[in-house]
Motif scaffolding. Structure first.
Motif, mmCIF file in Angstrom:
data_model
loop_
_atom_site.group_PDB
_atom_site.id
_atom_site.type_symbol
_atom_site.label_atom_id
_atom_site.label_comp_id
_atom_site.label_asym_id
_atom_site.label_seq_id
_atom_site.Cartn_x
_atom_site.Cartn_y
_atom_site.Cartn_z
ATOM 1 N N ASP A 30 0.833 -1.212 0.000
ATOM 2 C CA ASP A 30 0.000 0.000 0.000
ATOM 3 C C ASP A 30 0.863 1.255 0.000
ATOM 4 O O ASP A 30 0.577 2.221 -0.717
ATOM 5 C CB ASP A 30 -0.922 0.003 1.228
ATOM 6 C CG ASP A 30 -2.045 -1.020 1.113
ATOM 7 O OD1 ASP A 30 -2.311 -1.478 -0.010
ATOM 8 O OD2 ASP A 30 -2.633 -1.365 2.155
ATOM 9 N N GLU A 33 2.568 1.663 -3.430
ATOM 10 C CA GLU A 33 1.610 2.083 -4.458
ATOM 11 C C GLU A 33 1.250 3.549 -4.306
ATOM 12 O O GLU A 33 1.195 4.292 -5.288
ATOM 13 C CB GLU A 33 0.352 1.222 -4.363
ATOM 14 C CG GLU A 33 -0.721 1.593 -5.378
ATOM 15 C CD GLU A 33 -1.988 0.780 -5.225
ATOM 16 O OE1 GLU A 33 -2.949 1.035 -5.973
ATOM 17 O OE2 GLU A 33 -2.021 -0.096 -4.327
ATOM 18 N N LYS A 34 1.027 3.978 -3.078
ATOM 19 C CA LYS A 34 0.584 5.347 -2.870
ATOM 20 C C LYS A 34 1.695 6.363 -3.125
ATOM 21 O O LYS A 34 1.454 7.412 -3.745
ATOM 22 C CB LYS A 34 0.046 5.500 -1.441
ATOM 23 C CG LYS A 34 -0.650 6.821 -1.188
ATOM 24 C CD LYS A 34 -1.697 7.122 -2.243
ATOM 25 C CE LYS A 34 -2.765 6.064 -2.320
ATOM 26 N NZ LYS A 34 -3.772 6.383 -3.377
ATOM 27 N N THR A 35 2.903 6.099 -2.675
ATOM 28 C CA THR A 35 3.999 7.040 -2.926
ATOM 29 C C THR A 35 4.339 7.102 -4.413
ATOM 30 O O THR A 35 4.724 8.150 -4.929
ATOM 31 C CB THR A 35 5.253 6.644 -2.126
ATOM 32 O OG1 THR A 35 5.551 5.256 -2.362
ATOM 33 C CG2 THR A 35 5.038 6.861 -0.652
ATOM 34 N N THR A 37 2.084 6.711 -6.718
ATOM 35 C CA THR A 37 0.966 7.460 -7.293
ATOM 36 C C THR A 37 1.165 8.961 -7.124
ATOM 37 O O THR A 37 0.800 9.744 -8.011
ATOM 38 C CB THR A 37 -0.348 7.029 -6.621
ATOM 39 O OG1 THR A 37 -0.542 5.633 -6.827
ATOM 40 C CG2 THR A 37 -1.530 7.792 -7.205
ATOM 41 N N LYS A 180 -3.893 2.110 5.477
ATOM 42 C CA LYS A 180 -4.980 2.207 4.504
ATOM 43 C C LYS A 180 -5.718 3.535 4.662
ATOM 44 O O LYS A 180 -6.095 4.177 3.670
ATOM 45 C CB LYS A 180 -5.943 1.028 4.671
ATOM 46 C CG LYS A 180 -5.361 -0.314 4.254
ATOM 47 C CD LYS A 180 -6.388 -1.417 4.327
ATOM 48 C CE LYS A 180 -5.787 -2.762 3.931
ATOM 49 N NZ LYS A 180 -5.337 -2.758 2.525
ATOM 50 N N SER A 183 -3.545 6.202 3.231
ATOM 51 C CA SER A 183 -3.583 6.149 1.762
ATOM 52 C C SER A 183 -4.800 6.891 1.228
ATOM 53 O O SER A 183 -4.722 7.605 0.223
ATOM 54 C CB SER A 183 -3.606 4.691 1.295
ATOM 55 O OG SER A 183 -2.417 4.030 1.629
ATOM 56 N N THR A 187 -4.878 10.352 -1.109
ATOM 57 C CA THR A 187 -5.693 10.481 -2.313
ATOM 58 C C THR A 187 -6.558 11.731 -2.243
ATOM 59 O O THR A 187 -6.729 12.443 -3.249
ATOM 60 C CB THR A 187 -6.591 9.239 -2.481
ATOM 61 O OG1 THR A 187 -5.772 8.073 -2.571
ATOM 62 C CG2 THR A 187 -7.443 9.344 -3.740
ATOM 63 N N THR A 268 5.146 7.644 7.351
ATOM 64 C CA THR A 268 4.017 7.781 6.441
ATOM 65 C C THR A 268 2.988 8.762 6.981
ATOM 66 O O THR A 268 2.375 9.525 6.218
ATOM 67 C CB THR A 268 3.362 6.407 6.189
ATOM 68 O OG1 THR A 268 4.370 5.457 5.828
ATOM 69 C CG2 THR A 268 2.353 6.486 5.062
ATOM 70 N N CYS A 272 1.812 12.214 5.119
ATOM 71 C CA CYS A 272 0.428 12.626 4.923
ATOM 72 C C CYS A 272 0.183 14.023 5.495
ATOM 73 O O CYS A 272 -0.420 14.878 4.845
ATOM 74 C CB CYS A 272 -0.509 11.602 5.567
ATOM 75 S SG CYS A 272 -2.267 11.980 5.386
#
Length: 289
Positions: A30, A33-35, A37, A180, A183, A187, A268, A272
């Motif tokens: 996760d 994928e997010k970083t 993105t 999660k 994440s 987004t 993380t 954020c």
């Protein structure tokens, strides 16, 4: 009897180790994928992010906002002409040069409004260029090597007792859930920035119509600062991703599995939180409000 207890213990240890490894794999996937993105989303221009929304905003700007901007230009230019005449001792000190200056301002105002969307997109093209250049300079990868990390953690888990493994299972489940949620928040930041860009772009002709007037021009000037702040916000996001990259890559997993687990979670969370601050930081730098 002792062999039976030993077999049960090994089975429980294997079960708990499998749970921990599964949670860690999901969590790290996760994060990766997010970083990843973030870098791809920030590097896109408004027209490249979603062509359907961009086309709708462009049509709204041309068909709805531009006519209103034309009325504002008319009012501003009339106000400008009256102010110029009154300033010249109630028309006793008239000169032809002031009319040339007024016609020039009118030309510039009309030019700005009719080319507003091109000017706005040019600002974001510059911002995208900075983001792409920053990505090349940063050059690091925020990706966590999942296989190597899991292997290092499994080596340490082999020395743990059942109680500690159970505690670690609960910790990884909790941290994975938090990841999660983070994440989703990341987004929200990325999509919120793009929606704000589209909103700014949709009404661009109105503030641009005021820029040639000394008094009303503050509206246009502040709007231009807001556009620059949005464009440069992407650069600040890339800088934060680069900082996160350094923090993650310097983390030592094998030293203490609990410390390493919560260090990644803490990094993380900071990522954020910092992403949420980029908008206010960028507006503060450009004095936009």
């Amino acid at each position: 009897m002792f062999d039976l207890f030993g077999t049960i213990e090994e089975w429980i240890r294997g079960l708990l180790t499998g749970f921990v490894s599964s949670n860690l794999t999901t969590m790290f996937a996760d994060v990766n994928e997010k970083t990843g993105t973030i870098a791809s989303e920030v590097g896109q221009t408004p027209q490249g992010w979603n062509t359907g929304i961009f086309s709708m905003i462009h049509n709204l700007s041309d068909s709805v906002v531009v006519p209103i901007a034309g009325l504002i230009i008319t009012f501003v230019l009339c106000y400008e002409l009256i102010s110029m005449i009154i300033e010249k001792n109630n028309m006793h000190d008239m000169d032809t040069w002031m009319f040339f200056k007024w016609f020039f301002k009118a030309f510039v105002a009309v030019f700005l409004v009719t080319n507003t969307f091109n000017i706005v997109m040019a600002i974001f093209d510059v911002g995208q260029s900075m983001v792409n250049s920053a990505a090349g300079v940063i050059g690091g990868s925020t990706a966590i090597d999942i296989a190597q990390t899991i292997t290092a953690m499994e080596t340490e888990m082999a020395t743990m007792g059942i109680g500690e493994l159970l505690s670690l299972t609960l910790e990884t489940a909790l941290v994975s859930l938090c990841m999660k949620i983070i994440s989703i928040l990341i987004t929200v930041v990325l999509y919120g920035r793009m929606i704000e860009i589209y909103l700014y772009s949709s009404v661009a002709p109105v503030p641009f119509a005021t820029m040639t007037n000394r008094e009303w021009g503050q509206i246009g000037n502040n709007y231009a600062r807001g556009l620059l702040a949005l464009g440069f916000q992407g650069f600040f996001i890339m800088v934060i991703v680069g900082i996160y990259c350094v923090l993650v890559n310097e983390m030592t997993v094998a030293a203490n599995i609990h410390s390493a687990l919560f260090s990644i979670a803490a990094y993380t969370v900071v990522l954020c939180f910092a992403l949420f601050k980029t908008g206010s930081i960028s507006k503060s730098i450009f004095n936009a409000h």
